[in-house]
Design a protein around this motif. Sequence first.
Motif, PDB file in Angstrom:
ATOM      1  N   ASN A 195      15.666  -4.601  84.268  1.00  0.00           N
ATOM      2  CA  ASN A 195      16.420  -4.042  83.267  1.00  0.00           C
ATOM      3  C   ASN A 195      17.299  -5.013  82.603  1.00  0.00           C
ATOM      4  O   ASN A 195      17.625  -5.799  82.866  1.00  0.00           O
ATOM      5  CB  ASN A 195      17.524  -2.759  84.157  1.00  0.00           C
ATOM      6  N   ARG A 196      17.655  -4.454  81.374  1.00  0.00           N
ATOM      7  CA  ARG A 196      18.254  -5.386  80.418  1.00  0.00           C
ATOM      8  C   ARG A 196      19.829  -5.180  81.266  1.00  0.00           C
ATOM      9  O   ARG A 196      20.419  -4.193  80.986  1.00  0.00           O
ATOM     10  CB  ARG A 196      18.273  -4.977  79.053  1.00  0.00           C
ATOM     11  N   GLY A 197      20.520  -6.327  81.426  1.00  0.00           N
ATOM     12  CA  GLY A 197      21.923  -6.263  81.995  1.00  0.00           C
ATOM     13  C   GLY A 197      22.113  -7.470  83.260  1.00  0.00           C
ATOM     14  O   GLY A 197      21.118  -8.110  83.224  1.00  0.00           O
ATOM     15  N   ASN A 198      23.209  -7.248  83.513  1.00  0.00           N
ATOM     16  CA  ASN A 198      23.524  -8.495  84.540  1.00  0.00           C
ATOM     17  C   ASN A 198      23.047  -8.327  85.873  1.00  0.00           C
ATOM     18  O   ASN A 198      22.192  -7.500  86.207  1.00  0.00           O
ATOM     19  CB  ASN A 198      24.940  -8.541  84.584  1.00  0.00           C
ATOM     20  N   PHE A 199      22.707  -9.503  86.516  1.00  0.00           N
ATOM     21  CA  PHE A 199      22.192  -9.657  87.959  1.00  0.00           C
ATOM     22  C   PHE A 199      23.030  -9.875  89.139  1.00  0.00           C
ATOM     23  O   PHE A 199      24.150 -10.583  88.813  1.00  0.00           O
ATOM     24  CB  PHE A 199      21.186 -10.693  87.928  1.00  0.00           C
ATOM     25  N   TRP A 200      22.896  -9.657  90.346  1.00  0.00           N
ATOM     26  CA  TRP A 200      23.576 -10.057  91.247  1.00  0.00           C
ATOM     27  C   TRP A 200      22.437 -10.174  92.234  1.00  0.00           C
ATOM     28  O   TRP A 200      21.735  -9.423  92.847  1.00  0.00           O
ATOM     29  CB  TRP A 200      24.475  -8.773  92.065  1.00  0.00           C
ATOM     30  N   ILE A 201      22.407 -11.647  92.661  1.00  0.00           N
ATOM     31  CA  ILE A 201      21.370 -12.091  93.744  1.00  0.00           C
ATOM     32  C   ILE A 201      21.814 -12.536  94.887  1.00  0.00           C
ATOM     33  O   ILE A 201      23.105 -13.352  94.923  1.00  0.00           O
ATOM     34  CB  ILE A 201      20.855 -13.243  92.924  1.00  0.00           C
ATOM     35  N   ILE A 202      21.449 -11.921  95.923  1.00  0.00           N
ATOM     36  CA  ILE A 202      22.075 -12.157  97.340  1.00  0.00           C
ATOM     37  C   ILE A 202      21.210 -13.068  98.140  1.00  0.00           C
ATOM     38  O   ILE A 202      19.944 -12.797  98.091  1.00  0.00           O
ATOM     39  CB  ILE A 202      22.243 -10.711  98.037  1.00  0.00           C
ATOM     40  N   ILE A 203      21.676 -14.363  98.565  1.00  0.00           N
ATOM     41  CA  ILE A 203      20.829 -14.999  99.286  1.00  0.00           C
ATOM     42  C   ILE A 203      20.902 -14.706 100.803  1.00  0.00           C
ATOM     43  O   ILE A 203      21.852 -15.042 101.424  1.00  0.00           O
ATOM     44  CB  ILE A 203      21.334 -16.607  98.873  1.00  0.00           C
ATOM     45  N   VAL A 204      19.809 -14.081 101.414  1.00  0.00           N
ATOM     46  CA  VAL A 204      19.798 -13.674 102.691  1.00  0.00           C
ATOM     47  C   VAL A 204      19.281 -14.847 103.508  1.00  0.00           C
ATOM     48  O   VAL A 204      18.337 -15.402 103.434  1.00  0.00           O
ATOM     49  CB  VAL A 204      18.871 -12.451 102.987  1.00  0.00           C
ATOM     50  N   PRO A 205      20.106 -15.407 104.808  1.00  0.00           N
ATOM     51  CA  PRO A 205      19.791 -16.456 105.465  1.00  0.00           C
ATOM     52  C   PRO A 205      18.604 -16.136 106.439  1.00  0.00           C
ATOM     53  O   PRO A 205      18.754 -15.136 107.052  1.00  0.00           O
ATOM     54  CB  PRO A 205      20.882 -16.910 106.150  1.00  0.00           C
ATOM     55  N   VAL A 206      17.655 -16.797 106.447  1.00  0.00           N
ATOM     56  CA  VAL A 206      16.347 -16.505 107.525  1.00  0.00           C
ATOM     57  C   VAL A 206      16.379 -18.000 108.254  1.00  0.00           C
ATOM     58  O   VAL A 206      16.173 -19.001 107.771  1.00  0.00           O
ATOM     59  CB  VAL A 206      15.120 -16.127 106.838  1.00  0.00           C
ATOM     60  N   GLU A 207      16.161 -17.603 109.602  1.00  0.00           N
ATOM     61  CA  GLU A 207      15.922 -18.833 110.409  1.00  0.00           C
ATOM     62  C   GLU A 207      14.553 -19.075 110.577  1.00  0.00           C
ATOM     63  O   GLU A 207      13.575 -18.476 109.985  1.00  0.00           O
ATOM     64  CB  GLU A 207      16.222 -18.680 111.973  1.00  0.00           C
ATOM     65  N   GLU A 208      14.295 -20.473 110.967  1.00  0.00           N
ATOM     66  CA  GLU A 208      12.962 -20.657 111.119  1.00  0.00           C
ATOM     67  C   GLU A 208      11.830 -19.751 111.822  1.00  0.00           C
ATOM     68  O   GLU A 208      10.859 -19.719 111.586  1.00  0.00           O
ATOM     69  CB  GLU A 208      12.940 -22.197 111.937  1.00  0.00           C
ATOM     70  N   SER A 209      12.535 -19.020 112.847  1.00  0.00           N
ATOM     71  CA  SER A 209      11.875 -18.163 113.590  1.00  0.00           C
ATOM     72  C   SER A 209      11.340 -16.875 112.845  1.00  0.00           C
ATOM     73  O   SER A 209      10.611 -16.182 113.365  1.00  0.00           O
ATOM     74  CB  SER A 209      12.717 -17.646 114.826  1.00  0.00           C
ATOM     75  N   GLY A 210      12.145 -16.718 111.795  1.00  0.00           N
ATOM     76  CA  GLY A 210      11.840 -15.523 110.705  1.00  0.00           C
ATOM     77  C   GLY A 210      12.879 -14.508 111.032  1.00  0.00           C
ATOM     78  O   GLY A 210      12.842 -13.441 110.180  1.00  0.00           O
ATOM     79  N   LYS A 211      13.876 -14.632 111.860  1.00  0.00           N
ATOM     80  CA  LYS A 211      14.993 -13.776 112.152  1.00  0.00           C
ATOM     81  C   LYS A 211      15.999 -14.063 111.132  1.00  0.00           C
ATOM     82  O   LYS A 211      16.175 -15.143 110.672  1.00  0.00           O
ATOM     83  CB  LYS A 211      15.435 -13.817 113.553  1.00  0.00           C
ATOM     84  N   THR A 212      16.972 -13.242 110.848  1.00  0.00           N
ATOM     85  CA  THR A 212      18.178 -13.101 110.315  1.00  0.00           C
ATOM     86  C   THR A 212      19.271 -12.448 110.818  1.00  0.00           C
ATOM     87  O   THR A 212      19.009 -11.429 111.577  1.00  0.00           O
ATOM     88  CB  THR A 212      17.944 -12.670 108.712  1.00  0.00           C
ATOM     89  N   GLU A 213      20.487 -13.068 110.948  1.00  0.00           N
ATOM     90  CA  GLU A 213      21.738 -12.426 111.294  1.00  0.00           C
ATOM     91  C   GLU A 213      22.430 -11.367 110.536  1.00  0.00           C
ATOM     92  O   GLU A 213      23.147 -10.684 110.739  1.00  0.00           O
ATOM     93  CB  GLU A 213      22.653 -13.480 111.519  1.00  0.00           C
ATOM     94  N   ALA A 214      21.512 -11.445 109.150  1.00  0.00           N
ATOM     95  CA  ALA A 214      22.033 -10.611 108.363  1.00  0.00           C
ATOM     96  C   ALA A 214      21.919  -8.992 108.717  1.00  0.00           C
ATOM     97  O   ALA A 214      20.822  -8.795 109.218  1.00  0.00           O
ATOM     98  CB  ALA A 214      21.685 -10.702 106.883  1.00  0.00           C
ATOM     99  N   ARG A 215      23.037  -8.160 108.340  1.00  0.00           N
ATOM    100  CA  ARG A 215      22.587  -6.929 108.662  1.00  0.00           C
ATOM    101  C   ARG A 215      22.635  -5.955 107.272  1.00  0.00           C
ATOM    102  O   ARG A 215      23.675  -6.136 106.440  1.00  0.00           O
ATOM    103  CB  ARG A 215      23.825  -6.015 109.258  1.00  0.00           C
ATOM    104  N   ILE A 216      21.445  -5.431 107.158  1.00  0.00           N
ATOM    105  CA  ILE A 216      21.184  -4.852 105.796  1.00  0.00           C
ATOM    106  C   ILE A 216      20.643  -3.693 105.971  1.00  0.00           C
ATOM    107  O   ILE A 216      19.749  -3.239 106.769  1.00  0.00           O
ATOM    108  CB  ILE A 216      19.906  -5.736 105.068  1.00  0.00           C
ATOM    109  N   SER A 217      21.088  -2.685 105.147  1.00  0.00           N
ATOM    110  CA  SER A 217      20.767  -1.278 105.343  1.00  0.00           C
ATOM    111  C   SER A 217      20.481  -0.767 103.814  1.00  0.00           C
ATOM    112  O   SER A 217      21.575  -0.701 102.975  1.00  0.00           O
ATOM    113  CB  SER A 217      22.082  -0.455 105.947  1.00  0.00           C
ATOM    114  N   LEU A 218      19.410  -0.285 103.348  1.00  0.00           N
ATOM    115  CA  LEU A 218      19.025   0.042 102.221  1.00  0.00           C
ATOM    116  C   LEU A 218      18.509   1.597 102.249  1.00  0.00           C
ATOM    117  O   LEU A 218      17.654   2.009 102.896  1.00  0.00           O
ATOM    118  CB  LEU A 218      17.794  -0.900 101.652  1.00  0.00           C
ATOM    119  N   ILE A 219      19.023   2.382 101.381  1.00  0.00           N
ATOM    120  CA  ILE A 219      18.829   3.779 101.481  1.00  0.00           C
ATOM    121  C   ILE A 219      18.218   4.183  99.849  1.00  0.00           C
ATOM    122  O   ILE A 219      19.023   3.927  98.836  1.00  0.00           O
ATOM    123  CB  ILE A 219      20.035   4.836 101.662  1.00  0.00           C
TER     124      ILE A 219
END
Length: 420
Positions: A396-420
């Motif tokens: 969309n034409r407009g501003n961006f918010w880009i969130i860098i989600v940390p991912v470990e070498e194993s593929g796991k992440t400590e981030a808690r993300i809930s998308l609805i």
Amino acid sequence: MKTFFSQTEINIQDANLATSNDLSVQSLGKIQIKKNKRLKTKRNIIAFFSLFIFILLLAFTFYKFVYKAGNTIQEINENNLVAKQAATKSVESLKLNSHLKLQENQNPITGEFLTKELYEKLKDQRIVSAVIDNATMARPQAGLSEADVVYEVPVEDKITRYLGIFWQHQPKEIGPIRSTRVYILDMSQEYDPVHFHIGQATSNDLKSKNKVDAFDYMNLQAIKHTECSSYMDQGRITQGIPKEHSMFFTLSTMRQCIPASWNTSSQLESWSFKENLKLEDRNITSEANINLTGDSKYSSRWIYNREKNIYLRYINGSPDIDKSNQQQVTAKNIILQYVNYKNINDELKHLSFDIIGKGKATYLLDGKIFDGTWQKDNASGRTKFLNTDQKFINFNRGNFWIIIVPVEESGKTEARISLI
């Protein structure tokens, strides 16, 4: 008793002996002939295999040094031609002012249409990137609601920090400003900006110095960076807020104190954009709850506004209000960029993110959620955001918010993300 033989018997015995000797000679001759035949056959076989191996070696030599070399030269020539054409195209399209003209006076970062007057005012201004504090004592921040792009990324001690990209709007002030990191510089460089920061990460650990020492990295990459025109907000100091959470700057003042040669248009390749979906085509509701570090003080919540087709931001349970204009922070496009990282385990527990690389991406726009991938080839190269069919996302034409989600070498992440 003596035995006597007649002359006839003696002759017969002699004849028999002669015949026996002849037969032995004949047998020996036949054996020798057979041996000679075997030897000749063996020699022929050896000669045949030797010739066969020689032919193979000759063929391999011809392929490697004549045929393949010729093809390689042809491929190099073809690649050089393609690279030359691409370079020519890049030179024509990456200059901000000419790029804007080709895009009918659009903001090349957000895709928003500009008036001719605003375009003429902005076309020769360099993009500015600024490292903005997100410690609890730094809130509320100034300038986030007017940034073209905001990156949110973890740093040490389970806190997050922002990188604001500014070009179209001119906030009254921006801050609080904090120190930069190598991976923050890797995010910044694709905008060809002047990078504003106060301080930078350093390390005495020789093993991790190249991943941590942002000062050396800025010199190595010849990055235009400054902290000139920064000032301390005395009102915050009187409230007991430490000075490291109280440093701000203004774009207009900064532009006056940097070298004149820096005040030129940035080089930037634009992303792809589309028009807003019709109201009936947008999702009715959508929500994202994100905690990158496990500390609730840095948890954020985005709630979709269908009528305006934007996402409103909340931080630690409260609306995220911009100090400079008292407006709530919003975003037209939200990207979750999953990036591999490592804990350097140096004295200050610095982190290292593979911003140059590729990985998974999740996009939130028009109230919808869908996955894709991202790819960045080098520090100054533009990050490519793709869908699952490896086609460019139309934002969309407009501003961006880009969130860098940390991912470990194993593929796991400590981030808690809930998308609805």
